[in-house]
Every structure is written in structure tokens, then in C-alpha cells.
Design an enzyme around this catalytic site. Sequence first.
Site, PDB file in Angstrom:
ATOM      1  N   GLY A  22     -14.378   5.662  12.626  1.00 40.88           N
ATOM      2  CA  GLY A  22     -14.575   5.018  11.333  1.00 40.88           C
ATOM      3  C   GLY A  22     -15.734   4.045  11.351  1.00 40.88           C
ATOM      4  CB  SER A 119      -3.061  -2.902   6.685  1.00 39.56           C
ATOM      5  OG  SER A 119      -2.927  -3.558   5.429  1.00 39.56           O
ATOM      6  CB  SER A 120      -1.699  -8.185   6.016  1.00 41.03           C
ATOM      7  OG  SER A 120      -2.427  -7.880   4.841  1.00 41.03           O
ATOM      8  CB  CYS A 121       0.066  -3.559   3.266  1.00 40.89           C
ATOM      9  SG  CYS A 121      -0.310  -2.031   4.131  1.00 40.89           S
ATOM     10  CE1 TYR A 148      -4.130   2.394   5.167  1.00 37.50           C
ATOM     11  CE2 TYR A 148      -3.298   0.177   4.798  1.00 37.50           C
ATOM     12  CZ  TYR A 148      -4.217   1.033   5.380  1.00 37.50           C
ATOM     13  OH  TYR A 148      -5.206   0.526   6.183  1.00 37.50           O
ATOM     14  CE  LYS A 152      -3.902   1.864   8.811  1.00 42.70           C
ATOM     15  NZ  LYS A 152      -4.887   2.239   9.849  1.00 42.70           N
ATOM     16  N   PRO A 175      -5.285  -6.961  10.618  1.00 43.57           N
ATOM     17  CG  PRO A 175      -7.331  -5.893  10.656  1.00 43.57           C
ATOM     18  CD  PRO A 175      -5.869  -5.645  10.826  1.00 43.57           C
ATOM     19  CG  ASN A 177      -5.788  -8.973   1.478  1.00 39.76           C
ATOM     20  OD1 ASN A 177      -4.810  -9.188   2.162  1.00 39.76           O
ATOM     21  ND2 ASN A 177      -5.705  -8.493   0.254  1.00 39.76           N
ATOM     22  CG  LEU A 178     -10.164  -6.973   6.773  1.00 43.27           C
ATOM     23  CD1 LEU A 178     -10.357  -5.847   7.777  1.00 43.27           C
ATOM     24  CD2 LEU A 178     -10.408  -8.318   7.436  1.00 43.27           C
ATOM     25  CG  HIS A 191      -8.484  -3.004  -0.788  1.00 49.69           C
ATOM     26  ND1 HIS A 191      -9.108  -2.211   0.153  1.00 49.69           N
ATOM     27  CD2 HIS A 191      -7.154  -2.798  -0.615  1.00 49.69           C
ATOM     28  CE1 HIS A 191      -8.198  -1.570   0.866  1.00 49.69           C
ATOM     29  NE2 HIS A 191      -7.007  -1.910   0.420  1.00 49.69           N
TER      30      HIS A 191
END
Length: 293
Positions: A22, A119-121, A148, A152, A175, A177-178, A191
Amino acid sequence: MGDSSNGSSFFGDKSAKIFVAGHRGLVGSAIVRKLRHLGFTNFVLRTHAELDLTRQSDVEAFFAAEKPRFVILSAAKVGGIHANSTYPADFIAVNLQIQTNVIDSSHRHGVHKLLFLGSSCIYPKFAPQPIPEDALLTGPLEPTNEWYAVAKIAGIKMCEAYRIQFGFDAISGMPTNLYGPNDNFHPENSHVLPALMRRFHEAKVKNAKEGYSGLGHVNVGSGKEVSIKELAEMVKEVVGFEGDLVWDSSKPDGTPRKLMDSSKLAGLGWTPKIPLRDGLVDTYKWYLENVKQ
């Protein structure tokens, strides 16, 4: 990534072959820039057209031929609330395929260390604030991005399982939110921050109104909380939009709060260095040079 459990230090040999999956995305491109700045020289990089990470046989063949020493898995299918709600099958299936293929092939072909980025989600919708790592799987997920998030979470658990069963040095970082250069500024599927930046810019142009090595994963965040309202006002200022903000309460909100407890990472000596507003200024500059029509 620190020291590998098999004795091979990530920072000890800057000529070691590194596969960044990626590498053209938001996170992957930033990682490559940083590693090059630190003096790393031996990258093996593939675009999606060159290597489809959802195809197991292709991934196996790639690892057999290239044999990277280190792998950073930042490739993923990502998007905002609208994209997650519209393409749930894609978000769970594509991410599970990518993760499974890359993690398993890394183990089978002698990779010394793998970093999986999540992801923090992954955390429950109503997790305690700030969110500690052990809040994982303690409550229901936010429905608008659960596809998602489930993928993860599976990636985190796969890294843990391969460490337990095979001794494979796979670690996970989550991480917050980026944003930044190479983000996705799609008008519907991005996002919140890139979506705000694009809409403020378009409204301004139109002069309109605008509606480590261890078993557990590690949170990666600033430790500071910013509301959507505060973020929108900051982006508005950076972009230079002078109209009014109009809030559409008919749209879903997503997770109410998502402040992550990053004390574990801070204890290892890492702290964020770029203030949010400075990062927004840099990102808008990149947007003007690379995205706007």
C-alpha cells in the site's frame, strides 16, 4: 518496528529489503518517505496493477521471489461512513483477503518482522475515553463501519495467533484518524477530514454555503480530542472559506467519541510532532497541487 524477536534489528541494517504494502496510499506513502529520510534504501514496492494482494497465488509467488526481510502492511480498502454503508461486502472481504494473504505468506517465506496497521474503529462504539488497548471486544461496534472493523480485528488476532503458534514476530498498530498527502478526497467515499477540505474548497471557489514487539496491539494517537465541529471550523479557516456552516442532522454520526489512550506508545518514547493545524495547512497545500480541478 524496533528489535525483531529473532535477533534481527529493523534499524540495524538499513539495506535490508522492506516490502511496504500500500505504498501509494496515505499511510504507506508517508512510511516510505520517513524510512527513506532515515536512510533505508532497499524497498520492494508494487502497485495494485502489478500485484493484487487479494489473489493468494500471486502473493505467494511474490514472496517466494522477493523474500523481503521486513513487511509493513498498510494496504487496505478504506473509506468513510457512506462507503462502508454502501459497500459492506467489499470492506470485509477485500480486507480479510489482503491481511490473510500477506500475513500468511510473510510467515511462510521467512519475513523477520511484520507490522500490521489497523484502525481505531476496532473499538466498541461506547468505549471508555480515552480508549485503552484492552477495550477491544468489550462491546458492540459502531454499525456504520463494523464491516471494516471486523476485518481489522481479525488482522490483529491473526498476528497474535501466528505469534503464539509459530513464534512469528507480527505486531499491530492502531492509528487514530489520519490525514495528509495522498489521502482520498472523493466527494462521497472519503473520510471526514478530506471530505471537509474538499467541500470547503469547492464552496470557496463557488462562493457558496457549506453544509513494538509484543502480543497485544498498540494505539497510535496524539492523546488530544477534537470534535467534528471544532475540526470543521479549523478546516474552514485553513481553506479560507468565508461562508456559513450548515449542519445536516439527517446524516449518521458514526462513533460518538474516539479518543485513544496512547500511553503505551508514549512509554516507548514516541510523541506526535506536527500540530493539527500545521498538518491541515500542509495537506491543503498538497490538495491544491495534486487534486483540485
